[in-house]
Design a protein around this motif. Structure first.
Motif, PDB file in Angstrom:
ATOM      1  N   ASN A 146       0.898  -1.286  -0.092  1.00 53.38           N
ATOM      2  CA  ASN A 146       0.053   0.036  -0.034  1.00 53.38           C
ATOM      3  C   ASN A 146       0.875   1.365  -0.187  1.00 53.38           C
ATOM      4  OD1 ASN A 146      -2.795  -0.833   0.056  1.00 53.38           O
ATOM      5  ND2 ASN A 146      -2.470  -1.665   1.960  1.00 53.38           N
ATOM      6  N   ASP A 147       2.063   1.150   0.558  1.00 45.26           N
ATOM      7  CA  ASP A 147       3.101   2.355   0.634  1.00 45.26           C
ATOM      8  C   ASP A 147       4.331   1.709   0.809  1.00 45.26           C
ATOM      9  OD1 ASP A 147       5.089   4.029   2.318  1.00 45.26           O
ATOM     10  OD2 ASP A 147       3.488   5.394   1.775  1.00 45.26           O
ATOM     11  N   ARG A 169      -1.608   8.549   1.991  1.00 48.71           N
ATOM     12  CA  ARG A 169      -1.450   8.635   0.582  1.00 48.71           C
ATOM     13  C   ARG A 169      -2.344   9.878   0.294  1.00 48.71           C
ATOM     14  NH1 ARG A 169      -2.885   4.199  -3.600  1.00 48.71           N
ATOM     15  NH2 ARG A 169      -1.462   3.148  -2.369  1.00 48.71           N
ATOM     16  N   GLU A 170      -1.831  10.706  -0.534  1.00 51.16           N
ATOM     17  CA  GLU A 170      -2.879  12.067  -0.943  1.00 51.16           C
ATOM     18  C   GLU A 170      -2.846  12.108  -2.278  1.00 51.16           C
ATOM     19  OE1 GLU A 170      -2.204  15.784   2.005  1.00 51.16           O
ATOM     20  OE2 GLU A 170      -0.120  14.631   1.595  1.00 51.16           O
ATOM     21  N   SER A 171      -3.991  11.856  -2.993  1.00 50.36           N
ATOM     22  CA  SER A 171      -4.411  11.936  -4.382  1.00 50.36           C
ATOM     23  C   SER A 171      -5.686  12.986  -4.712  1.00 50.36           C
ATOM     24  CB  SER A 171      -4.333  10.531  -4.979  1.00 50.36           C
ATOM     25  OG  SER A 171      -4.663  10.544  -6.222  1.00 50.36           O
ATOM     26  N   SER A 213      -7.240  -0.929   4.111  1.00 51.91           N
ATOM     27  CA  SER A 213      -6.767   0.724   3.947  1.00 51.91           C
ATOM     28  C   SER A 213      -7.920   1.459   4.342  1.00 51.91           C
ATOM     29  CB  SER A 213      -6.663   0.811   2.521  1.00 51.91           C
ATOM     30  OG  SER A 213      -7.645   0.250   1.670  1.00 51.91           O
TER      31      SER A 213
END
Length: 619
Positions: A290-291, A447-449, A464
């Protein structure tokens, strides 16, 4: 001579002093010390453990009973346990054997193999692949309602089930881990299509028989193998859950194995033989993160770290069983634990955590965790409410979000606190941009999107969390429900008292009397609905059994009530308008009635957002 005698004496003393420590280092000492006590404390009838080292079983033992009624002892050689989702590692192994043979491709669109049905192209150019299925990144929503069935229930074929019960694709493949039983069932069907055999026959012929796992099966209906009885502690006694099986064997449904057989499976995952080294590397290696800074998913397994050791693991549970498989490749060691109780209550997981920590301490003692080095900066952009993405977005079981949210709060420069992520409140220090570490060394990442913000926990690579808006957050919904319920309780109590006090002195038209009865009845239905859910949630283990089996009269009746609320609220809203048009009651009374109607609408709006209103979702 004196020097020799002194040396001999010192060695004798050293051996005496270190004997307890040496004994404590054996698997028997670890499990014998913890399991009998913990099973009693957590009300779990029985358990079994197998330890392998270097491809050989070095410890195997049963604890407690396999049946409360007969008091039969757990025998790791003869007592079968449902292994549940541990069976996903078997499905992944089967699929990867066919990849090795060139009969399946990891990155091919699964629709190239499917014959009787197809996966919709919800995200054009982003097909579901075998790789995404095996890493839980295919993007299917998670369905839990009636996922388990009684052992005697007649089941459809795997292909029939997959076609009839296809969940919605809610995310493009390969973006985040979104745990999916359906995804693994689909991978098992690909095994059928590529091999020309049923899934159970393929696993028996290519995995169980070569490994000598003679008391194991993934067939449905489950063969008549000696199987422990699964239990759930209801607070006073052991009860047998109504359903522990299901229609998705590749996801683990109905998978049965003795602990001794699982010892053979552990050995095969540590020492190449039946399974080749490249195949094992594919299964156990890092296939998706995921990261990049967090533990990874393999194929059928996930990884975590304990005492600095990399563990490759798979767990599984159903209403009456819990199991866990742990591999420690660095030490060429594996351990398998199975329980016939304590699954949905979390008790078996608590026992497992305690005993595995002691077992890993034997392999490599823990060392002090260094304090995280803070990366200062404004972290308020991560604040908010986060929902677990593992939800059924089209079904009333979406209501799980009300109890499974995570709240993130900025707590100073470079520091966050979370609630709902593990037990209690946890404090996290930013060590890299978007990466946070707590005092125990556990990590979370963001996580920024665009407008989307996702939260990932290092101790659970399968999951998540997605940040929600203020209006969509569980805390806001609970606040609206709470305020509405208080107002409706007030009407339930006040209106009968008011009618009794003013009996004979106040004559209202029939329409006004109907309006009062409709709103009061709607409030009563809300109260009964809330009481039903409160009773269900008073025992989370029982609630999980009710949802996953559907065998709950209380749940069935509770789910009927919102539809009554809908009809009565509609009548109350119409009557609220008529009350103002026709001048029913006094102005304060009309205001009160309007407030009650609004409270009904607010309550109904929130539960409707969780699909709790509507006939398609009745039990």
């Amino acid at each position: 001579m004196f020097r020799i005698a002194a040396t001999a004496a010192l060695l004798t003393v050293a051996m005496v002093l270190t004997a307890p420590a040496a004994q404590a280092a054996t698997p028997a000492a670890v499990f014998d010390e913890i399991l009998p006590r913990s099973l009693a404390e957590h009300h779990i009838p029985g358990a079994a453990v197998v330890v392998v080292e270097g491809g050989k079983t070095v410890f195997s033992k049963g604890y407690g009973v396999s049946s409360v009624d007969t008091q039969a002892k757990v025998d790791p050689e003869r007592t079968g346990f449902l292994i549940n989702s541990v069976g996903k590692s078997i499905a992944a192994t089967a699929a990867m054997q066919l990849v090795e043979q060139g009969k399946l491709a990891l990155d091919a669109d699964v629709n190239t193999y499917l014959k009787s049905f197809k996966i919709p192209e919800t995200f054009p150019g982003r097909p579901v692949t075998l790789s995404s299925l095996l890493t839980h990144t295919a993007g299917f929503e998670d369905r839990v309602y009636r996922m388990f069935t009684p052992r005697e229930e007649k089941l459809p074929t795997l292909a029939e089930h997959l076609a009839a019960e296809m969940p919605t694709r809610v995310r493009p493949p390969g973006e985040v881990a979104l745990y999916s039983n359906y995804g693994y069932a689909l991978a098992g069907h690909l095994v059928e299509l590529a091999s020309g055999q049923s899934y159970s026959d393929y696993v028996r012929q290519h995995i169980f028989e070569p490994l000598g796992m003679k008391d194991s099966s993934v067939a449905q209906p489950t063969p008549d193998v000696p199987l422990a009885t699964g239990y759930r502690w209801d607070g006073s006694a052991q009860v047998v859950p109504p359903a522990n099986f299901g229609p998705e064997p590749p996801a683990g449904d109905g998978n049965v194995a003795t602990p001794a057989d699982m010892g053979r499976y552990l050995s095969a995952n540590l020492v190449p033989g039946v399974f080749s080294r490249p195949l094992l590397d594919q299964l156990h290696g890092a296939r998706f993160r995921n990261d990049p800074r967090l533990p990874a998913m393999g194929f059928g397994f996930s990884e975590r770290y304990l005492n600095g050791l990399r563990l490759v693991e798979k767990t599984g549970d159903s209403p009456g069983f819990f199991s866990v498989l742990e591999l420690v490749p660095e030490k060429n060691t594996g351990v398998y634990l199975a329980f016939n109780g304590g699954a949905f209550s979390g008790d078996a997981a608590a026992v497992t955590a305690e005993v595995l920590k002691a077992f890993v301490d034997r392999l490599q003692p823990a060392t002090p965790v260094p304090a995280p080095v803070k990366l200062a900066g404004d972290v308020s952009r991560f604040e908010g409410s986060y929902n677990n993405t593992r939800l059924d977005y089209d079904n009333f079981t979406k209501v799980r979000a009300l109890a499974g949210g995570v709240t993130v709060t900025a707590d100073g420069d470079g520091v966050l606190t979370t609630s709902g992520l593990g037990e209690g409140t946890r404090r996290w220090t930013q060590t890299e941009p978007g990466l946070f570490t707590d005092a125990a060394g556990e990590r979370i990442a963001f996580r920024e999107s665009g407008e989307e913000v996702l939260l990932f926990a290092g101790d659970d690579p399968n999951s998540s969390y997605q940040r929600t808006s203020w209006l969509g957050s569980p805390s806001t919904h609970l606040l609206i429900l709470g305020v509405s319920l208080l107002l409706l309780l007030g009407a339930l109590v006040w209106w009968p008292i008011r009618a009794f006090v003013r009996r004979g002195r106040e004559r209202n038209p029939s329409g006004a009397r109907f309006a009062t009865v409709a709103a009061w009845s709607a409030a009563l239905a809300v109260l009964l609905f809330t009481t039903g859910f409160a009773l269900l949630m008073s025992d989370l283990s029982a609630a999980a059994v009710a949802l996953t089996s559907g065998h709950s009269p209380l749940l069935s009746v509770t789910l009927l009530l919102p539809n009554a609320v809908l009809l009565l609220t509609g009548a109350a809203v119409v009557c609220a308008v008529l009350a103002w048009v026709r001048g029913w009651w006094t102005t304060p009374a009309r205001i009160t009635y309007t407030v009650v109607s609004v409270a009904l609408l607010a309550f109904l709006g929130v539960i409707a957002s969780y699909h709790l209103v509507g006939l398609p979702y009745l039990a």
